[in-house]
Design a protein around this motif. Structure first.
Motif, short mmCIF file in Angstrom:
data_model
loop_
_atom_site.label_atom_id
_atom_site.label_comp_id
_atom_site.label_asym_id
_atom_site.label_seq_id
_atom_site.Cartn_x
_atom_site.Cartn_y
_atom_site.Cartn_z
N GLN A 449 69.76 57.38 17.32
CA GLN A 449 70.76 56.33 17.06
C GLN A 449 71.33 55.81 18.37
N MET A 450 71.61 56.73 19.29
CA MET A 450 72.16 56.29 20.57
C MET A 450 71.12 55.50 21.36
N ALA A 451 69.87 55.98 21.33
CA ALA A 451 68.81 55.28 22.07
C ALA A 451 68.73 53.82 21.60
N HIS A 452 68.87 53.61 20.29
CA HIS A 452 68.80 52.24 19.79
C HIS A 452 70.01 51.41 20.19
N ARG A 453 71.16 52.05 20.32
CA ARG A 453 72.38 51.27 20.55
C ARG A 453 72.82 51.22 22.02
N LEU A 454 72.17 51.98 22.89
CA LEU A 454 72.52 51.88 24.32
C LEU A 454 72.00 50.56 24.90
N GLU A 455 72.83 49.88 25.65
CA GLU A 455 72.44 48.61 26.24
C GLU A 455 71.75 48.89 27.59
N ALA A 456 70.46 49.12 27.52
CA ALA A 456 69.69 49.45 28.74
C ALA A 456 68.23 49.11 28.50
N GLY A 457 67.53 48.82 29.59
CA GLY A 457 66.11 48.50 29.48
C GLY A 457 65.24 49.72 29.26
N LEU A 458 65.72 50.89 29.65
CA LEU A 458 64.92 52.11 29.57
C LEU A 458 65.85 53.26 29.16
N VAL A 459 65.56 53.88 28.02
CA VAL A 459 66.37 55.01 27.56
C VAL A 459 65.44 56.20 27.39
N GLN A 460 65.83 57.34 27.92
CA GLN A 460 65.01 58.55 27.79
C GLN A 460 65.84 59.66 27.16
N ILE A 461 65.20 60.46 26.32
CA ILE A 461 65.86 61.61 25.70
C ILE A 461 65.27 62.88 26.30
N ASN A 462 66.14 63.72 26.80
CA ASN A 462 65.77 65.02 27.40
C ASN A 462 64.86 64.92 28.62
N GLN A 463 64.91 63.81 29.28
CA GLN A 463 64.25 63.66 30.58
C GLN A 463 64.79 62.38 31.20
N ASN A 464 64.52 62.19 32.49
CA ASN A 464 64.87 60.91 33.11
C ASN A 464 63.90 60.65 34.24
N LEU A 465 62.67 60.31 33.87
CA LEU A 465 61.63 60.06 34.86
C LEU A 465 61.85 58.73 35.54
N VAL A 466 61.29 58.60 36.74
CA VAL A 466 61.30 57.31 37.41
C VAL A 466 60.27 56.40 36.72
N VAL A 467 60.21 55.17 37.18
CA VAL A 467 59.30 54.18 36.61
C VAL A 467 57.86 54.73 36.53
N GLN A 468 57.21 54.51 35.40
CA GLN A 468 55.86 55.03 35.16
C GLN A 468 54.89 53.87 34.89
N ALA A 469 53.68 53.98 35.45
CA ALA A 469 52.67 52.95 35.19
C ALA A 469 52.41 52.85 33.69
N ASN A 470 52.42 51.64 33.19
CA ASN A 470 52.15 51.27 31.80
C ASN A 470 53.36 51.33 30.88
N LEU A 471 54.55 51.66 31.41
CA LEU A 471 55.76 51.55 30.60
C LEU A 471 56.59 50.41 31.17
N SER A 472 56.88 49.42 30.34
CA SER A 472 57.65 48.27 30.83
C SER A 472 58.99 48.75 31.38
N TYR A 473 59.34 48.19 32.51
CA TYR A 473 60.53 48.61 33.23
C TYR A 473 61.31 47.38 33.65
N GLY A 474 62.59 47.35 33.31
CA GLY A 474 63.41 46.20 33.69
C GLY A 474 64.70 46.22 32.90
N GLY A 475 65.76 45.65 33.45
CA GLY A 475 67.07 45.81 32.86
C GLY A 475 67.54 44.64 32.01
N VAL A 476 68.70 44.87 31.37
CA VAL A 476 69.42 43.81 30.65
C VAL A 476 70.76 43.60 31.36
#
Ligand code: NAI
Ligand code: MG
Length: 505
Positions: A449-476
């Motif tokens: 629920q939080m992942a859907h409602r957080l205002e962010a371009g990238l939300v991670q649960i139980n990790q916080n990796l840096v930008v990864q090839a093939n995952l769209s990355y960019g902010g709002v």
């Protein structure tokens, strides 16, 4: 196959002597397949922030240099667009293989010019650069359009065409990687690129440009060094530049956007952040503490747009989490960036050093809250002039504090207690930025629920990796416009779609 000779004063083979390499790269742009000095003949110093020593000079670019590079790029792009897409990709993948041989060298050079620790940051960054090029190198055949079921006697299709010359402006914090995220998709999609490096970190990216030019056609990828207003601005406004991709501050991003608007060209902007990390009591505490260390990018002195600079911890584990995080950061070694034992290096420049220090002073002067400085300052007298700042952990600052509202871009994070998840969600979203967020919980219902409602371009649960090839990355919000790192990023941001209709009746 890559050429094994280098185009100028630098060694062809990988070298471990980063100081000699810095000197060899000094005073040069790379334009139209060759090292050249600035048209004006002027240069500016490149400084090792760990010692204050000058390690070399960079060419001081201006509009004349920009014009030369852009014209060469425009000519090269016309031919490049005719090369089959998969072959373009294959050449970019060849660049990846060549860069892989230079990972240690590039790691040392970037550590020398930015103060980022070799083991924890600089060598890692060099490896990821090659990975990004390899990833995009395989995507040439994915530059697909579509067919549209318009009418039985009409064939209606879209095709993707390159934009032309791309102007790329990059920052100093992760310059090699952030450049790779721009040049790789731009080139595979059939564009030419002119990069304007950051004034604080012009050398490692220049070496990458030289290496890639052993593989790519002349003129297709050029590199200029210089300052924003004198060299970046003319690149953005040049009439032959048909797309600008920028990573840096919000303030400069808006200037770039406004200039590009005058030419009606597309822009991708990767800007700042004030990324929240939210820790629930049911998570694995040790993992969350470790996650806070990586999320905050303490090994990069917090100089990251996704740094978890607001950490909300459930009240029942707040004190325990704060103590464990401080103890963990205390155990990290601050020191010579080139020493393999070092975890944490230096701030990039005196200006950033003063900026971070002033935020720390503002935090200490707040009426509410407490703070801890972690990790011992390096004892080595050779590092006495180094721009080292101890990681600072603030606890319980008022939510109105400038430390909570503004991007610090240094090793400073703020912890807050929370009681209820709806309230902490509102607090997390109460920011001008919207780049990244992480949630630490085993409760899937709350996490999702939080992942859907957080205002962010990238939300991670139980990790916080840096930008990864093939995952769209960019902010709002103020964090930017557009995506990087994915297939979508290449197709949507480095091509335009042309519609072709055929009347078959
Ligand atoms: P900046 O945004 O001024 O610099 C980034 C790049 O833009 C550099 O290559 C610079 O030469 C260029 N530039 C500057 N003015 C320009 C202009 N008028 N036209 C075209 N290009 C121009 O960032 P700066 O001054 O290095 O750092 C200030 C703050 O920006 C940092 O404290 C941090 O908060 C933020 N920042 C964010 C980054 C990110 O990854 N999103 C990276 C670097 C800085
Ligand atoms: Mg600036």
């Amino acid at each position: 196959m890559p050429d094994t000779t280098s185009a100028g004063p630098v060694p062809a083979a990988p070298t471990a002597d980063c100081r000699a390499l810095a000197r060899a790269l000094s005073g040069l742009h790379f334009i139209d397949g060759a090292f050249v000095p600035a048209g004006s003949g002027r240069t500016f110093p490149v400084v090792n922030p760990a010692t204050g020593e000058e390690i070399g000079q960079a060419a001081l670019g201006d509009g004349t240099d920009v014009d030369r590079a852009v014209r060469a790029a425009a000519a090269a792009q016309k031919e490049w667009a005719k090369v089959p897409a998969r072959k373009r990709g294959r050449l970019v993948a060849d660049c990846a293989r060549l860069l892989n041989e230079h990972v240690d060298e590039l790691g040392r050079l970037i550590a020398l010019e930015t103060g980022k620790a070799l083991r924890t940051e600089s060598r890692v960054e060099a490896g990821v650069v090659a990975d990004v090029l390899e990833f995009y190198g395989g995507l040439g055949s994915e530059l697909k359009g579509e067919s549209v079921p318009f009418h039985p006697t009409m064939l209606s299709v879209t095709v993707r065409e390159p934009l032309g010359v791309v102007g790329a402006i990059i920052p100093w914090n992760v310059p090699m990687l952030l450049m790779a995220l721009k040049i790789a998709p731009a080139l595979v999609a059939g564009n030419a690129v002119v990069v304007k490096s950051a004034e604080e970190a012009p050398l490692a990216v220049l070496r990458i440009c030289e290496l890639m030019n052993r593989v790519l056609p002349k003129g297709l990828f050029s590199m200029l060094s210089g300052f924003g207003p004198e060299c970046g601005a003319p690149l953005v406004s040049h009439p032959l530049v048909k797309k600008v991709t920028f990573t840096g501050s919000v303030e400069t991003g808006k200037i770039v956007y406004a200039t590009a608007a005058q030419k009606l060209i597309p822009v991708t902007l990767e800007l700042g952040g004030k990324s929240p990390m939210i820790v629930f009591p049911d998570c694995a505490l040790d993992r969350a503490v470790e996650g806070a260390v990586t999320s905050m990018r303490f090994t990069r002195q917090g100089q990251s747009c996704t740094a978890a600079s607001r950490i909300y911890v459930h009240r029942s584990i707040y004190e325990r989490f704060g103590a464990a995080l401080a103890a963990r950061v205390d155990a990290m070694v601050m020191g010579d960036p080139l020493d393999e034992k070092t975890d944490i290096g230096t701030i990039i420049s005196p200006g950033q050093f003063e900026k971070v220090r002033s935020y720390i002073e503002i935090g200490k002067a707040e009426k509410d809250g407490s703070w801890r400085a972690c990790s011992a300052m390096p004892a080595d007298p050779a590092l006495a002039k180094g721009l080292f700042i101890q990681p600072h952990i603030f606890m319980g600052l008022p939510p109105t504090s400038r430390l909570v509202r503004e991007e610090i871009f240094g090793p400073v994070t703020c912890l807050f207690p929370f009681d209820d998840w709806e309230a902490v969600l509102a607090e997390a979203n109460d920011s001008d930025y919207g780049l990244a967020a992480s949630i630490w919980t085993n409760d899937l219902r709350v996490g999702l629920q939080m992942a859907h409602r957080l205002e962010a371009g990238l939300v991670q649960i139980n990790q916080n990796l840096v930008v990864q090839a093939n995952l769209s990355y960019g902010g709002v919000k103020q964090s930017g416009l557009g995506k990087e790192a994915s297939l979508e990023a290449m197709n949507e941001h480095f091509t335009h779609k042309k519609t072709i209709m055929v009347n078959m009746a």
